[in-house]
Design an enzyme around this catalytic site. Sequence first.
Site, PDB file in Angstrom:
ATOM      1  N   ASP A  24     -27.841  30.203  -7.526  1.00 24.82           N
ATOM      2  CA  ASP A  24     -27.163  30.615  -7.928  1.00 24.82           C
ATOM      3  C   ASP A  24     -27.480  32.271  -8.489  1.00 24.82           C
ATOM      4  O   ASP A  24     -26.677  33.204  -9.621  1.00 24.82           O
ATOM      5  CB  ASP A  24     -27.177  29.762  -8.923  1.00 24.82           C
ATOM      6  CG  ASP A  24     -26.842  28.385  -9.071  1.00 24.82           C
ATOM      7  OD1 ASP A  24     -25.607  28.601  -8.804  1.00 24.82           O
ATOM      8  OD2 ASP A  24     -27.716  27.639  -8.879  1.00 24.82           O
ATOM      9  N   CYS A 101     -41.368  25.822 -20.569  1.00 26.36           N
ATOM     10  CA  CYS A 101     -41.349  27.086 -19.749  1.00 26.36           C
ATOM     11  C   CYS A 101     -40.449  28.650 -20.665  1.00 26.36           C
ATOM     12  O   CYS A 101     -40.708  29.125 -20.636  1.00 26.36           O
ATOM     13  CB  CYS A 101     -41.136  27.308 -17.997  1.00 26.36           C
ATOM     14  SG  CYS A 101     -40.866  28.280 -17.581  1.00 26.36           S
ATOM     15  N   GLY A 125     -29.161  33.297 -13.700  1.00 25.63           N
ATOM     16  CA  GLY A 125     -27.785  32.538 -12.928  1.00 25.63           C
ATOM     17  C   GLY A 125     -28.452  30.564 -13.556  1.00 25.63           C
ATOM     18  O   GLY A 125     -27.380  29.855 -13.334  1.00 25.63           O
ATOM     19  N   CYS A 198     -40.761  22.835  -9.820  1.00 29.29           N
ATOM     20  CA  CYS A 198     -41.389  24.148  -8.819  1.00 29.29           C
ATOM     21  C   CYS A 198     -42.160  23.695  -8.921  1.00 29.29           C
ATOM     22  O   CYS A 198     -42.362  24.252  -7.238  1.00 29.29           O
ATOM     23  CB  CYS A 198     -40.108  25.200 -10.159  1.00 29.29           C
ATOM     24  SG  CYS A 198     -41.443  25.752 -11.070  1.00 29.29           S
TER      25      CYS A 198
END
Length: 354
Positions: A24, A101, A125, A198
């Site tokens: 993306d 975040c 993205g 993540c």
Amino acid sequence: MDALGFNTFEEQDKVLVGMSGGVDSSVTVRILQEQGFAVQGAVIRFSPAHDAAVESAKATGAKLGVPVHVIDAQEEFEQEVITPFCQSYCAGRTPNPCILCNPAVKFRLLLRKADELGCKFIATGHYARVEVCSDGQNRLCTADSAARDQSYMLYRLPQEVLSRLILPLGNFEKDDVREIARDIELACADAPDSMEICFIPDGEYAAFIRARGFTPKNGRFIGPDGEDLGPHAGVDHYTVGQRKGLGIAAGRPLFVKAILPDGNIQLAESGGEYASRMTVADIATPDGAPLADGDYRVKVRSAAKAVPCQVCGNPDGTLTVIFPEPVRAPAPGQSAVFYRGGFVFGGGFIHSAE
């Protein structure tokens, strides 16, 4: 419109693209190049778990001919995201770290780097759009692709970010993005979407939290009729609405209805996990003004559909949200995001539901 079918900006200028090495953000670079922007990239190293993403972003930059700046954000990420994430889980809440975040780390650091480089705009993205409304305010809008829309994740971004943010993928479907990536022979063209947090790529939240020295509350499972169904493994293993992995034999399907302040977990039979109202706190709106009372559509989690609701402000700054039809498992700690006509009007963190 340019060769990719995207409206060009009147003033072509420098733009800094937040890159992750994925398809993306990589295609976002290409789209902006096609529009004539002078593109630079930035990849943020949030933690050691992001080292592979950093290398992938640098490789994409080399392929597309754009410089990629590496921003180290471990200290900010630890303070603003990881520690609150662990604390929230230990308190029996269900946080969304991306929502923490985005305003506090990712977009703040992208703007700082953009200013250093003399870039007027930043871009990512994300599947969403930004539009300037009649009142002069920049507002997030839902993406054309309902299945990919990420406006929920960005709802806490302030005007200083929205006024400089370009989101080229708001008008694209994922298949179209992958096709562009194949056409320009990007290695990430068919890489699977990341589904995990993540910084916890193996998905083992409880192990991650405990390895960092946090101590989640322990307690008992309490059945629908108040019966004691035995000890649970710690509140960090559960979330409101969960039905799998409870490890109890009750003879009938049970769901997590609530994680109580004392560490006990209230269970309910099917249907008991629905709520007709909730309280939402720590409200954020695009212009910083209070969210007006009235009718909206609300998402109570990122993958949920937006449903009708009525919002009423309280003297303490919280919102009471009433649903015409009960909603499944609004989880304390998750965000409620309010929409009208596809525009994000604000949101906040779910405090309680009943």
